[in-house]
Each structure stands twice: as C-alpha cells, then as structure tokens.
Design a protein around this motif. Structure first.
Motif, PDB file in Angstrom:
ATOM      1  N   ALA A 103       0.822  -1.221   0.000  1.00 46.44           N
ATOM      2  CA  ALA A 103       0.000   0.000   0.000  1.00 46.44           C
ATOM      3  C   ALA A 103       0.850   1.263   0.000  1.00 46.44           C
ATOM      4  N   VAL A 146      -3.489 -10.230  -4.168  1.00 45.42           N
ATOM      5  CA  VAL A 146      -3.765  -8.843  -3.797  1.00 45.42           C
ATOM      6  C   VAL A 146      -3.835  -7.975  -5.058  1.00 45.42           C
ATOM      7  N   ILE A 149      -5.443  -0.758  -1.999  1.00 40.53           N
ATOM      8  CA  ILE A 149      -5.247  -2.188  -2.240  1.00 40.53           C
ATOM      9  C   ILE A 149      -6.459  -2.960  -1.732  1.00 40.53           C
ATOM     10  N   TRP A 150      -6.658  -4.163  -2.293  1.00 39.61           N
ATOM     11  CA  TRP A 150      -7.740  -5.039  -1.874  1.00 39.61           C
ATOM     12  C   TRP A 150      -7.219  -6.472  -1.925  1.00 39.61           C
ATOM     13  N   VAL A 151      -7.344  -7.184  -0.809  1.00 44.01           N
ATOM     14  CA  VAL A 151      -6.890  -8.575  -0.768  1.00 44.01           C
ATOM     15  C   VAL A 151      -8.009  -9.442  -1.330  1.00 44.01           C
ATOM     16  N   GLY A 170     -11.333  -8.404   2.457  1.00 41.00           N
ATOM     17  CA  GLY A 170     -10.347  -7.611   1.728  1.00 41.00           C
ATOM     18  C   GLY A 170      -9.052  -7.392   2.499  1.00 41.00           C
ATOM     19  N   LEU A 212      -5.010  -5.945   8.374  1.00 38.02           N
ATOM     20  CA  LEU A 212      -4.221  -4.774   7.979  1.00 38.02           C
ATOM     21  C   LEU A 212      -4.427  -3.591   8.917  1.00 38.02           C
ATOM     22  N   PRO A 269      -8.090  -1.466   3.489  1.00 37.10           N
ATOM     23  CA  PRO A 269      -8.297  -1.892   2.099  1.00 37.10           C
ATOM     24  C   PRO A 269      -9.542  -1.256   1.509  1.00 37.10           C
TER      25      PRO A 269
END
Ligand code: MG
Ligand code: MG
Length: 283
Positions: A148, A252, A259-261, A267, A272, A279
């Motif tokens: 990120a 990811v 960012i998005w998991v 996510g 995080l 996210p």
C-alpha cells in the motif's frame, strides 16, 4: 521493464474479484474439515466441490502434470505436496494451497497453514509449529501492508525479510528460514504471471507497484534451515533438516483507490488494521 499487460485495466481488475472469493470459500471449507483422521485426498475433494459448486474450476488442474485441486504439505513438507491417502494426526502442521479460475478466465490463488487440533504426542513441537505458522502469516501481512505504501516490489520483499528477522521463533531463538527458490508472482489470465516477488531483500528494485498490479504474496518458511529438496514424486518441496514448514498466500490487487486482498473475505481489513492500512474494494 514489463509488458504493459501486467497492469490490468479497471474492468479487468473487477474480473479478479470472483475467483478470489471462490478460492477463499474453498479454503474455508478445508478449514472446517481439518481434523485428525481426515486424509489429504479428502481435503482435495472438499476444495474441488467448493469451487465447482460456485461455477468455477480448479486452476491447479491446469498446471501440466498436476491433476489435483490443492497442494497439501504436511510437517517437514513446505509446499507442493500432492494429496494422498495420508491420514492427518493431531499436531500436524498442514499447508493447503488452492486456486480457482472463473468461466471468464480470471484466477485466484491462496494458501493457509493449519495445525491439526487435538491432543498431540509432542506438545512442544506443536507449539513450535504454531510459532512458525504465526510468523509466516505475519510476514505475509507485513508484505501486503507494504504494497500500500511502496513504489517497487523489492521493498515488499525487504519488509517480509525484516519481519522474519525481527521475530525469531521463541523455541529456537532463530529466525524462520526463508525459501529462496520459490517466489510470489503476478496473477490474472493465468495463475502464474509476471512479475516476480521475492520474499527477501534483493539488489534490484523489482517491478513497479501501481494501479492494475495483481500479485500473490506467499512467504514459505521453515523452523530451521532454508535448505529444501524435491521428493521422489517430483513435486513436494521438503526441508533437508526435517524441520517444519509453513506457507501463507493471498492474491492482492492494487487499484487507483488503494489495495484489496482478493482472497480474504474482508479484503484484508482486520489483519491490515494494525498497519494503519484500510483496504478499499475494487470499484
Ligand atoms: Mg498458491
Ligand atoms: Mg501462488
């Protein structure tokens, strides 16, 4: 340095959401089934059912020479273990790696490490295995958080190594061993794409982190030496010193908003939070 197609357009990123969710659901099903007495082949069948029930198919079965849905690596096996009639026992450390491809042709890839519940013969060994899984998982989330705020993948690898070195295993006083020859990778139309992510510091900067990057962060660690060998089945990667292995992985996405998991149901929000990273769903 890399083909422009490495970085996906917004509409392509949206295609990556479903295979991530399906891969996560398959691992959820495996997690519910892990107990003493289950075979690794049964876990394979459970993952396959979860994937096909959601209209997707296994992408591991698309890898030449591989016919299973998951890799299951037990105890001293670190990655690429083949499902068999092996019966899991209480206290085993089991890494399950799984992936799904949607009919639209987009891929997910994720791995989790489990400790088989129940009363084990050697509680101190089980405690060490839990330490190993925890530090491996922690290094993955540290690396994902670094995505990120970093400009190049080399920074992510350095963060993962730093996390391992800053958190030696309490049972040995030594940092976990980081597998050197097995790496993270881009993901999209194929499960394995450019660019490469090393889980340790490297001299080069690595690929640029910018919107459109989809990358698998998948640290593979041992409780002893980082030396491994390929078993006679030509797949399974196992520690030379017999120490335990662990493997955690998420796919990811990096997009304009953050960012998005893809392979975490939330996510990555919960894991995080301690890094100050929130996210953002792919719009
Ligand atoms: Mg994987
Ligand atoms: Mg992978």
């Amino acid at each position: 340095m890399f083909r422009r197609s490495v970085y996906k357009k917004p509409a392509q990123l949206r295609g990556m959401v479903a295979p991530g969710e399906i891969t996560a659901a398959a691992l959820d099903a495996v997690a519910e089934a892990i107990r003493p007495g289950v075979t690794t082949l049964e876990l394979d069948r459970i993952a396959e059912e979860a994937i096909t029930a959601r209209g997707a198919h296994s992408n591991f079965q698309l890898v030449p020479g591989y016919s299973h849905t998951v890799c299951v690596s037990v105890n001293e096996q670190v990655v690429h273990g083949i499902p068999t009639e092996r019966v899991l026992e209480a206290g085993d450390i089991v890494s399950v790696d799984c992936g799904a491809e949607t009919p639209e042709g987009w891929n997910g890839d994720s791995a989790r490490t489990f400790i088989v519940p129940g009363e084990a013969a050697d509680p101190s060994l089980v405690a060490q295995r839990q330490e190993l899984s925890d530090v491996t998982r922690g290094s993955m989330w540290a690396g994902i958080a670094a995505l990120a705020s970093s400009s190049h993948l080399g920074q992510v690898g350095a963060v993962i190594q730093d996390h391992i070195e800053a958190n030696p295993l309490p049972s040995t006083g030594q940092p976990a061993g980081i597998l050197r020859d097995y790496v993270g990778h881009g993901i999209g139309r194929k499960m394995h794409e450019e660019p490469t992510l090393f889980h340790y510091a490297t001299p080069g900067r690595g690929a640029e982190i910018k919107p459109g990057l989809c990358i698998c962060v998948e640290p593979m660690m041992t409780a002893g030496s980082d030396e491994v060998f390929v078993e006679d089945d030509d797949w399974t990667i196992t520690t030379v010193d017999g120490s335990s292995g662990a493997h955690w992985e998420h796919s990811v996405a990096v997009h304009a908003g953050g960012i998005w998991v893809l392979t975490a149901p939330d996510g990555g929000a919960e894991a995080l939070a301690s890094y100050g990273v929130t996210p953002v769903p792919i719009p």
